[in-house]
Write a protein that holds these residues in place. Sequence first.
Motif, mmCIF file in Angstrom:
data_model
loop_
_atom_site.group_PDB
_atom_site.id
_atom_site.type_symbol
_atom_site.label_atom_id
_atom_site.label_comp_id
_atom_site.label_asym_id
_atom_site.label_seq_id
_atom_site.Cartn_x
_atom_site.Cartn_y
_atom_site.Cartn_z
ATOM 1 N N MET A 53 15.284 -1.737 -7.981
ATOM 2 C CA MET A 53 15.179 -1.680 -6.526
ATOM 3 C C MET A 53 14.010 -0.801 -6.102
ATOM 4 O O MET A 53 13.737 0.225 -6.712
ATOM 5 C CB MET A 53 16.475 -1.141 -5.927
ATOM 6 C CG MET A 53 17.692 -2.012 -6.189
ATOM 7 S SD MET A 53 19.182 -1.308 -5.462
ATOM 8 C CE MET A 53 18.730 -1.290 -3.720
ATOM 9 N N VAL A 54 13.332 -1.250 -5.062
ATOM 10 C CA VAL A 54 12.216 -0.482 -4.501
ATOM 11 C C VAL A 54 12.710 0.403 -3.363
ATOM 12 O O VAL A 54 12.335 1.566 -3.258
ATOM 13 C CB VAL A 54 11.102 -1.425 -4.006
ATOM 14 C CG1 VAL A 54 9.966 -0.624 -3.380
ATOM 15 C CG2 VAL A 54 10.589 -2.285 -5.149
ATOM 16 N N GLU A 55 13.573 -0.164 -2.527
ATOM 17 C CA GLU A 55 14.110 0.573 -1.399
ATOM 18 C C GLU A 55 15.562 0.945 -1.702
ATOM 19 O O GLU A 55 16.265 0.222 -2.413
ATOM 20 C CB GLU A 55 14.047 -0.261 -0.113
ATOM 21 C CG GLU A 55 12.639 -0.615 0.316
ATOM 22 C CD GLU A 55 11.845 0.615 0.740
ATOM 23 O OE1 GLU A 55 12.493 1.597 1.170
ATOM 24 O OE2 GLU A 55 10.603 0.588 0.650
ATOM 25 N N PRO A 56 16.042 2.056 -1.179
ATOM 26 C CA PRO A 56 17.440 2.453 -1.406
ATOM 27 C C PRO A 56 18.410 1.481 -0.733
ATOM 28 O O PRO A 56 18.032 0.705 0.151
ATOM 29 C CB PRO A 56 17.518 3.852 -0.784
ATOM 30 C CG PRO A 56 16.401 3.895 0.198
ATOM 31 C CD PRO A 56 15.310 3.040 -0.376
ATOM 32 N N ILE A 57 19.636 1.528 -1.178
ATOM 33 C CA ILE A 57 20.663 0.658 -0.592
ATOM 34 C C ILE A 57 20.841 1.012 0.878
ATOM 35 O O ILE A 57 21.033 2.181 1.225
ATOM 36 C CB ILE A 57 21.995 0.826 -1.344
ATOM 37 C CG1 ILE A 57 21.815 0.450 -2.820
ATOM 38 C CG2 ILE A 57 23.089 -0.011 -0.703
ATOM 39 C CD1 ILE A 57 23.033 0.723 -3.664
ATOM 40 N N PRO A 58 20.763 0.016 1.776
ATOM 41 C CA PRO A 58 20.911 0.319 3.204
ATOM 42 C C PRO A 58 22.321 0.805 3.530
ATOM 43 O O PRO A 58 23.297 0.396 2.913
ATOM 44 C CB PRO A 58 20.603 -1.026 3.884
ATOM 45 C CG PRO A 58 20.891 -2.049 2.837
ATOM 46 C CD PRO A 58 20.529 -1.419 1.533
ATOM 47 N N LEU A 80 18.052 7.113 9.897
ATOM 48 C CA LEU A 80 18.007 6.003 8.944
ATOM 49 C C LEU A 80 16.635 5.347 8.892
ATOM 50 O O LEU A 80 16.247 4.784 7.865
ATOM 51 C CB LEU A 80 19.069 4.957 9.307
ATOM 52 C CG LEU A 80 20.533 5.405 9.171
ATOM 53 C CD1 LEU A 80 21.465 4.320 9.679
ATOM 54 C CD2 LEU A 80 20.854 5.746 7.717
ATOM 55 N N SER A 81 15.913 5.383 10.002
ATOM 56 C CA SER A 81 14.604 4.735 10.040
ATOM 57 C C SER A 81 13.523 5.552 9.337
ATOM 58 O O SER A 81 12.477 5.028 8.962
ATOM 59 C CB SER A 81 14.186 4.482 11.492
ATOM 60 O OG SER A 81 14.103 5.706 12.192
ATOM 61 N N SER A 82 13.790 6.844 9.159
ATOM 62 C CA SER A 82 12.788 7.702 8.510
ATOM 63 C C SER A 82 12.993 7.705 7.005
ATOM 64 O O SER A 82 14.136 7.700 6.517
ATOM 65 C CB SER A 82 12.889 9.129 9.054
ATOM 66 O OG SER A 82 14.173 9.659 8.809
ATOM 67 N N ALA A 83 11.914 7.677 6.256
ATOM 68 C CA ALA A 83 11.987 7.668 4.790
ATOM 69 C C ALA A 83 12.366 9.044 4.273
ATOM 70 O O ALA A 83 12.239 10.065 4.972
ATOM 71 C CB ALA A 83 10.644 7.247 4.203
ATOM 72 N N GLN A 110 7.293 1.716 -6.020
ATOM 73 C CA GLN A 110 7.509 1.003 -7.271
ATOM 74 C C GLN A 110 9.017 0.877 -7.522
ATOM 75 O O GLN A 110 9.812 1.681 -7.057
ATOM 76 C CB GLN A 110 6.854 1.738 -8.448
ATOM 77 C CG GLN A 110 5.338 1.794 -8.366
ATOM 78 C CD GLN A 110 4.740 2.517 -9.555
ATOM 79 O OE1 GLN A 110 5.459 3.062 -10.378
ATOM 80 N NE2 GLN A 110 3.414 2.531 -9.628
ATOM 81 N N GLY A 111 9.387 -0.157 -8.317
ATOM 82 C CA GLY A 111 10.775 -0.351 -8.656
ATOM 83 C C GLY A 111 11.236 0.657 -9.677
ATOM 84 O O GLY A 111 10.453 1.155 -10.484
ATOM 85 N N ILE A 112 12.521 0.964 -9.651
ATOM 86 C CA ILE A 112 13.060 1.938 -10.595
ATOM 87 C C ILE A 112 13.302 1.268 -11.940
ATOM 88 O O ILE A 112 13.392 0.045 -12.045
ATOM 89 C CB ILE A 112 14.373 2.548 -10.057
ATOM 90 C CG1 ILE A 112 15.418 1.445 -9.811
ATOM 91 C CG2 ILE A 112 14.119 3.329 -8.803
ATOM 92 C CD1 ILE A 112 16.754 1.984 -9.368
#
Length: 240
Positions: free
Chosen positions: A88-93, A56-59, A79-81
């Motif tokens: 969102m910039v980062e995927p849903i955790p 989970l910590s790795s992109a 960048q944001g989608i």
Amino acid sequence: MSDDEDYMSDKFLQNTEKHVSLSLMYKRIAEIKSNQSKACNKPIKVIEQEKREEGLSSAISNSNKGFQMLTKMGYKPGQGIGKTQSGMVEPIPVEVKADRQGLGKKKRKELYGKNMNAKMDNTHIKDFRSRMAQKKTEQLEKCDLYKSQKVCQELDTKENVEKPDESWFWPLNKEEKPDDEDGSSEEDDEDDESLDDSEKLEILTKHLRKKYFYCIWCGTKFNNEDDLRDNCPGSTRNDH
């Protein structure tokens, strides 16, 4: 190695390198075995958690198919989608469920809380309705009492009655002040205050029906007791 051999010769150095490489190899093997033994001693849950956290910590790598699809659609890392890049910039955790409770456990708690709130709201609504009904009943009793007092005063006046049987049988004139000379006493005032409107209404209703054969809800003065009994539904508002 014999005594004749030179310790500075190439042959001597080659033998030394072999001994050094073997010792390093044995040391590396011992380290691997030690790490394997330590890993074997760890509980399975700990190993799974470590691997999960590491993953989970790795992109997401460039070789990921989902990442490649986003890249083809114009997405750039960081960048944001969306067209305006406001998404969102980062995927849903990912929230890992580590306990052994059912999936509906949280929902059941929420539903239970909602049901409790609904029950409390229903209780408050019932209390409010009960208070409003009681208030309306008291207002009706007050109006009926005043109407009965007015009728009693009119009927007594026609019969040349100068003073009612009870001080509260007639409506109180606010402009008049009680006078001790007209026979009123503090005991009468205390008796008047001890009775509420419903009790006064019941007593005055019986008085009008017995003395004048009058029903305030029918608005009629009957000829006699038999006429009142046969043609009047009852002695209360609910009877009518």
